[in-house]
Design a protein around this motif. Structure first.
Motif, PDB file in Angstrom:
ATOM      1  N   THR A  22      38.841 -37.665  42.091  1.00  0.00           N
ATOM      2  CA  THR A  22      38.991 -36.229  42.267  1.00  0.00           C
ATOM      3  C   THR A  22      39.374 -35.781  40.635  1.00  0.00           C
ATOM      4  OG1 THR A  22      39.640 -36.213  44.383  1.00  0.00           O
ATOM      5  CG2 THR A  22      40.247 -34.173  43.106  1.00  0.00           C
ATOM      6  N   ALA A  23      40.510 -36.594  39.989  1.00  0.00           N
ATOM      7  CA  ALA A  23      40.867 -36.248  38.836  1.00  0.00           C
ATOM      8  C   ALA A  23      39.949 -36.308  37.763  1.00  0.00           C
ATOM      9  CB  ALA A  23      42.036 -37.181  38.349  1.00  0.00           C
ATOM     10  N   GLU A  24      38.977 -37.056  37.933  1.00  0.00           N
ATOM     11  CA  GLU A  24      37.840 -37.163  36.858  1.00  0.00           C
ATOM     12  C   GLU A  24      36.641 -36.410  37.330  1.00  0.00           C
ATOM     13  OE1 GLU A  24      37.656 -41.278  35.936  1.00  0.00           O
ATOM     14  OE2 GLU A  24      39.714 -41.500  35.551  1.00  0.00           O
ATOM     15  N   SER A  25      36.748 -35.528  38.373  1.00  0.00           N
ATOM     16  CA  SER A  25      35.573 -34.927  38.658  1.00  0.00           C
ATOM     17  C   SER A  25      35.424 -33.551  38.186  1.00  0.00           C
ATOM     18  CB  SER A  25      35.542 -34.632  40.291  1.00  0.00           C
ATOM     19  OG  SER A  25      36.633 -33.692  40.688  1.00  0.00           O
ATOM     20  N   PHE A  26      36.111 -33.134  37.312  1.00  0.00           N
ATOM     21  CA  PHE A  26      36.163 -31.563  36.736  1.00  0.00           C
ATOM     22  C   PHE A  26      35.109 -31.547  35.661  1.00  0.00           C
ATOM     23  CE2 PHE A  26      40.354 -32.331  38.635  1.00  0.00           C
ATOM     24  CZ  PHE A  26      40.395 -31.369  39.696  1.00  0.00           C
ATOM     25  N   GLU A  31      31.599 -26.086  30.780  1.00  0.00           N
ATOM     26  CA  GLU A  31      31.352 -24.768  30.411  1.00  0.00           C
ATOM     27  C   GLU A  31      31.796 -23.620  31.500  1.00  0.00           C
ATOM     28  OE1 GLU A  31      27.912 -21.569  29.021  1.00  0.00           O
ATOM     29  OE2 GLU A  31      27.273 -23.982  29.647  1.00  0.00           O
ATOM     30  N   ARG A  32      31.448 -23.701  32.919  1.00  0.00           N
ATOM     31  CA  ARG A  32      31.961 -23.114  33.966  1.00  0.00           C
ATOM     32  C   ARG A  32      33.399 -23.286  34.257  1.00  0.00           C
ATOM     33  NH1 ARG A  32      29.795 -23.135  40.315  1.00  0.00           N
ATOM     34  NH2 ARG A  32      28.019 -21.944  39.160  1.00  0.00           N
ATOM     35  N   TYR A  33      34.153 -24.523  33.978  1.00  0.00           N
ATOM     36  CA  TYR A  33      35.370 -24.583  34.038  1.00  0.00           C
ATOM     37  C   TYR A  33      36.193 -23.791  33.013  1.00  0.00           C
ATOM     38  CZ  TYR A  33      39.888 -27.122  34.508  1.00  0.00           C
ATOM     39  OH  TYR A  33      41.181 -27.307  34.682  1.00  0.00           O
ATOM     40  N   THR A 228      35.012 -25.343  40.522  1.00  0.00           N
ATOM     41  CA  THR A 228      35.711 -25.974  39.478  1.00  0.00           C
ATOM     42  C   THR A 228      37.060 -26.538  40.152  1.00  0.00           C
ATOM     43  OG1 THR A 228      37.155 -24.385  38.746  1.00  0.00           O
ATOM     44  CG2 THR A 228      34.703 -24.433  38.006  1.00  0.00           C
ATOM     45  N   THR A 229      37.272 -26.224  41.241  1.00  0.00           N
ATOM     46  CA  THR A 229      38.883 -26.612  41.780  1.00  0.00           C
ATOM     47  C   THR A 229      38.720 -28.058  42.495  1.00  0.00           C
ATOM     48  OG1 THR A 229      38.478 -25.422  43.909  1.00  0.00           O
ATOM     49  CG2 THR A 229      39.604 -24.358  41.977  1.00  0.00           C
ATOM     50  N   GLY A 230      39.769 -28.801  42.616  1.00  0.00           N
ATOM     51  CA  GLY A 230      39.699 -29.798  43.072  1.00  0.00           C
ATOM     52  C   GLY A 230      38.953 -30.050  44.591  1.00  0.00           C
ATOM     53  N   GLY A 231      39.560 -29.177  45.210  1.00  0.00           N
ATOM     54  CA  GLY A 231      39.227 -29.179  46.723  1.00  0.00           C
ATOM     55  C   GLY A 231      37.641 -28.879  46.811  1.00  0.00           C
ATOM     56  N   HIS A 232      37.264 -28.406  45.905  1.00  0.00           N
ATOM     57  CA  HIS A 232      35.689 -27.724  46.195  1.00  0.00           C
ATOM     58  C   HIS A 232      34.800 -28.830  45.334  1.00  0.00           C
ATOM     59  CE1 HIS A 232      37.849 -24.287  47.035  1.00  0.00           C
ATOM     60  NE2 HIS A 232      36.663 -23.952  47.658  1.00  0.00           N
TER      61      HIS A 232
END
Length: 275
Positions: A22-26, A31-33, A228-232
């Motif tokens: 999860t930490a490396e999924s963002f 650009e969107r983040y 962009t959030t971890g849960g999603h």
């Protein structure tokens, strides 16, 4: 908004800093983040800078550089450390200096800083090893400050959002963010961060600060941020599509806009000693 479970992790779930997937999924869409994620209160940045002995700042988990740019604007010279090379490259293209590494294994190479900060990222760092690393990179009197934006909309909207998640993503990380008040949802993170600073044995007594503020979102702005959030980032594509459709319908029914009530929570401590 919350990006990890607001309540303490269940026994079968890893602590956040162990959830590297999860930490490396963002970085899948930096650009969107960068475009959609909320910034931090200027009052918080100013207080951290004023409480530090100088202007050399290390930003842990710098991501696309959202917090780093705010500290730059406040007069700091900022070095970022980021585990995701895609996020680091995005930040570099916007003028930041970023080194790619997990903070626990990052090499300060003899450099010293007046402040070590971490926005929306410290839960991905081992709290004790991270505090020890920060202590080794700080000058005496330097400040470690880690912070998160936690937010919820008003009661009617939050209940309608929660119903969407119960219907289409029950039990998911994304769904669990709605179960407690925003500030309370980060109590476990703050306690873990403070405990890490205490165990590092190189800081004074940790303090907790909070800054309350609001932001109005249109339907499109909110739906832009959610993925962009971890849960999603961990939802299956069909689940994410259903969540976005349901949440969008809620905002449409509210007139196309709603207000998020944010609390930025900060855990901070000052480096003690002579070296």
């Amino acid at each position: 908004m919350p990006t990890i479970p607001p309540e303490r992790a269940r026994p079968s779930e890893p602590e956040p800093h162990r959830a590297r997937r999860t930490a490396e999924s963002f970085g899948s869409d930096p650009e969107r983040y960068d475009r959609s994620r909320p910034r931090y209160p200027d009052a918080m940045v100013e207080r951290i800078v004023a409480g530090s002995p100088g202007a050399d700042c290390l930003d842990v988990g710098t991501g696309t550089g959202i917090a780093a740019r705010q500290f730059q604007a406040a007069g700091c010279a900022v070095l970022g450390v980021e585990v995701d090379a895609r996020m680091a490259e995005w930040a570099r293209r916007r003028g930041l200096t970023v080194e790619v590494a997990a903070f626990e294994t990052w090499d300060p190479a003899g450099r010293a800083f007046d402040a070590v900060v971490s926005g929306q990222s410290w839960h991905w760092v081992d709290p004790v090893a991270g505090a020890e690393k920060a202590a080794g990179a700080l000058r005496p009197g330097g400040r470690l400050a880690v912070f998160w934006n936690a937010g919820l909309p008003g009661p009617g909207t939050v209940e309608a959002f929660a119903e969407v998640y119960r219907r289409v993503a029950r039990g998911s990380l994304a769904a669990r963010q709605w179960v407690v008040p925003a500030g309370d949802g980060y109590a476990a993170l703050c306690a873990r961060a403070a405990e890490g600073m205490e165990k590092a044995g190189a800081f004074g007594e940790p303090e907790q600060w909070r800054f309350d503020w609001e932001r109005s979102y249109t339907r499109d702005e909110w739906l832009d941020q959610l993925p962009t959030t971890g849960g999603h980032t961990q939802l299956a594509p069909a689940e994410l599509e259903a969540v976005l459709a349901g949440v969008g319908a809620v905002v449409d029914a509210a007139g196309g806009r709603f207000t998020m009530h944010y609390t930025t929570v900060v855990v901070t401590a000052v480096r003690t000693g002579d070296a």
